[in-house]
Design an enzyme around this catalytic site. Structure first.
Site, mmCIF file in Angstrom:
data_model
loop_
_atom_site.group_PDB
_atom_site.id
_atom_site.type_symbol
_atom_site.label_atom_id
_atom_site.label_comp_id
_atom_site.label_asym_id
_atom_site.label_seq_id
_atom_site.Cartn_x
_atom_site.Cartn_y
_atom_site.Cartn_z
ATOM 1 C CB CYS A 121 -0.944 -0.103 1.074
ATOM 2 S SG CYS A 121 -2.054 -1.346 1.350
ATOM 3 N NE ARG A 160 -2.511 -4.628 -2.772
ATOM 4 C CZ ARG A 160 -2.005 -3.966 -1.784
ATOM 5 N NH1 ARG A 160 -2.377 -2.659 -1.523
ATOM 6 N NH2 ARG A 160 -1.499 -4.556 -0.855
#
Ligand code: BEZ
Length: 219
Positions: free
Chosen positions: A59, A136
């Site tokens: 991330c 995601r």
């Protein structure tokens, strides 16, 4: 009814499965840039991207890459919008740490969604998830508020920011020119003509009737 990640969640479906062409659900939420209402972005392109958790390696790499490309999205009138289940204080601490440790300012808002109200409304929850981590997910939303593309990646694999930018450019080109973008199309490349609709058009176009270049596009 506007969904809210921080105030009211009872009217939201438990888990939806949005599809290309659906309207992007409206919601209000707290973000690192203050209170936010999704419908306030109507008239602009929006890239809504969920990440599993703050302070995690993949991330962090995605956020640094998005920050570096933020101006290119802005030039194409596309607002970037991050979201995860983490709290606003966690988002603020992570953004600050990215700045102090890597010298990168995160220029876009990050939504807190501790109740998962937004994640559920957008179907961002991994079916196999044991916790509140969102998959995601990427939602490309056009100026009319219509979902134009949905991408889902597992927590273990980072997304490609150049590909997200290419996707935006391709959607904008399709809308502008009424043509189609072929495999690995890049701005400035030739597009292809939409499928022919009549026997007369097929006969006129010749043997390659099913794969015809369209006009040259602007870079
Ligand atoms: C990461 O971003 O590195 C990550 C997030 C959740 C689970 C595993 C990895």
């Amino acid at each position: 009814m506007i969904a809210s990640s921080s105030v009211e969640t009872s009217s939201l479906p438990r888990c939806t499965s949005l599809r290309i062409g659906d309207r992007a659900p409206d919601f209000s939420a707290r973000t690192t840039h203050g209170e936010f209402i999704m419908s306030a972005l109507r008239g602009h392109w929006v890239l809504l991207f969920a990440h599993p958790a703050d302070f995690t390696p993949v991330c962090t790499s995605e956020f640094i890459a998005l920050a570096r490309s933020a101006e290119e999205f802005q030039q194409r009138d596309c607002a970037l919008l991050g979201i995860s289940a983490d709290s606003l204080p966690a988002h603020l601490a992570w953004v600050e740490a990215i700045h102090t440790q890597f010298g990168i300012q995160i220029p876009f808002p990050i939504i807190e969604d501790p109740s998962l109200a937004v994640a559920r409304a957008y179907g961002m929850i991994d079916g196999t998830a044991q916790d509140s981590a969102t998959v995601r997910s990427v939602f490309m939303i056009d100026p009319s508020g219509t979902i134009r593309s949905i991408l889902n990646y597992p927590a273990t694999v980072g997304r490609s920011v150049p590909e997200l930018l290419r996707l935006l450019c391709a959607l904008q080109e399709v809308d502008r020119a009424g043509t189609l973008t072929p495999e690995s199309w890049q701005p400035g490349d030739r597009t292809v003509a939409p499928p022919l609709q009549t026997q007369a058009a097929v006969e006129k176009a010749g043997a390659k009737w099913f794969f015809q270049p369209a006009g040259k596009t602007r870079p």
